[in-house]
Design a protein around this motif. Structure first.
Motif, PDB file in Angstrom:
ATOM      1  N   VAL A   1       0.849  -1.187   0.000  1.00  0.00           N
ATOM      2  CA  VAL A   1       0.000   0.000   0.000  1.00  0.00           C
ATOM      3  C   VAL A   1       0.884   1.237   0.000  1.00  0.00           C
ATOM      4  N   GLY A   2       1.141   1.756  -1.183  1.00  0.00           N
ATOM      5  CA  GLY A   2       1.969   2.956  -1.283  1.00  0.00           C
ATOM      6  C   GLY A   2       3.333   2.787  -0.663  1.00  0.00           C
ATOM      7  N   GLY A   3       3.936   1.587  -0.767  1.00  0.00           N
ATOM      8  CA  GLY A   3       5.252   1.347  -0.211  1.00  0.00           C
ATOM      9  C   GLY A   3       5.247   0.786   1.190  1.00  0.00           C
ATOM     10  N   LYS A   4       4.071   0.582   1.784  1.00  0.00           N
ATOM     11  CA  LYS A   4       3.971   0.021   3.130  1.00  0.00           C
ATOM     12  C   LYS A   4       3.449  -1.415   3.055  1.00  0.00           C
ATOM     13  N   ALA A   5       4.034  -2.301   3.863  1.00  0.00           N
ATOM     14  CA  ALA A   5       3.572  -3.687   3.910  1.00  0.00           C
ATOM     15  C   ALA A   5       2.211  -3.749   4.585  1.00  0.00           C
ATOM     16  N   GLY A   6       1.267  -4.431   3.959  1.00  0.00           N
ATOM     17  CA  GLY A   6      -0.075  -4.535   4.526  1.00  0.00           C
ATOM     18  C   GLY A   6      -0.741  -5.850   4.169  1.00  0.00           C
ATOM     19  N   VAL A   7      -1.870  -6.090   4.811  1.00  0.00           N
ATOM     20  CA  VAL A   7      -2.681  -7.272   4.541  1.00  0.00           C
ATOM     21  C   VAL A   7      -4.109  -6.805   4.289  1.00  0.00           C
ATOM     22  N   MET A   8      -4.675  -7.167   3.142  1.00  0.00           N
ATOM     23  CA  MET A   8      -6.024  -6.745   2.777  1.00  0.00           C
ATOM     24  C   MET A   8      -7.000  -7.887   3.003  1.00  0.00           C
TER      25      MET A   8
END
Length: 263
Positions: A220-227
């Motif tokens: 997400v825009g360069g950030k690690a995330g979980v959707m």
């Protein structure tokens, strides 16, 4: 005759254009167009076969990053060995030895002055200790020089995980195109476990007992995330919520929360 199956300006459907499927697979189509195409693509075995081939190609390319490094060419290895041997010879010159004794029944032996042997041993031990001391100092220097990359207060020296998965905008733009391939997936990415995801969901004021339709890591825009993908009760409409890798009890770290599909 114009092939209406090619491009995205006209009728799109069987026979499918590989270009269209590749664009859909890469997530470069706009959200509305992707939402229209995914149901038809998922229902077509030939289209699914092409997407599976694209998945396999993507996995093969990703595996190249983990391939072992090739061995050093013999020519360079020999030159390196010669340089090390020269350094060793300069650092530890040979001690004078007594003349070789006559052969005995026990075989040939070279008599070395005991004091000289002890001096050579002590010199080698001192050199090895110096190398170990320098290596230890280098490790300390590197440890001090690298700043903490922790994203949570009170948790120093914990590096944030690198982003993985497809890239979407910081506001979740482009996430709708991922719905078709994420439904049924349960990949917790940087969170690792379902328990950690449940803690993030609860911290955001949501019910962790509601099982998502799909879970996958996203960038997400360069950030690690979980959707996570949640149903809304309306046909072809989903709620997409992404949590940051540092989320947990008391820290929802919601990166985006949006409803996509039919209104």
């Amino acid at each position: 005759m114009t092939d209406e199956s090619r491009g995205i300006g006209g009728t799109v459907g069987p026979p499918w254009s590989v270009d269209v499927l590749a664009d859909l697979h890469a997530g470069v189509l706009d959200d509305d167009r992707a939402a229209q195409l995914w149901p038809a693509v998922n229902a077509d075995p030939e289209a699914r076969a092409i997407l599976d081939a694209l998945d396999a190609t993507q996995a093969d390319l990703a595996s190249l990053a983990e391939a072992p490094a090739p061995p050093m060419p013999a020519e360079f290895a020999a030159r390196l060995d010669a340089a090390l041997a020269a350094e060793a010879a300069a650092a530890f010159p040979q001690q004078r030895t007594a003349p070789a004794p006559e052969q005995t029944g026990t075989g040939d032996a070279q008599v070395v002055d005991l004091a000289a042997a002890r001096r050579r041993r002590n010199k080698r031990l001192g050199w090895a200790a110096g190398v170990l001391t320098a290596a230890a100092a280098a490790v300390v220097a590197v440890t001090v020089a690298i700043p903490s990359t922790s994203q949570q207060s009170g948790t120093p020296n914990v590096a944030a995980p690198p982003p993985s998965g497809p890239t979407v905008g910081a506001d979740g733009s482009g996430a709708q195109a991922l719905v078709g391939k994420a439904v049924g997936v349960r990949d917790f990415g940087p969170l690792g476990t379902e328990d950690r995801l449940d803690a993030c969901v609860q911290a955001a004021g949501m019910d962790p007992k509601v099982r998502p339709e799909g879970i996958r890591p996203v960038n997400v825009g360069g950030k690690a995330g979980v959707m996570i993908i949640l149903t809304t009760g309306k046909l072809a409409q989903f709620r997409l919520v992404a949590f940051g890798a540092d989320c947990g009890p008391g820290n929802p770290a919601v990166l985006f929360d949006k409803v996509v599909g039919e209104k």
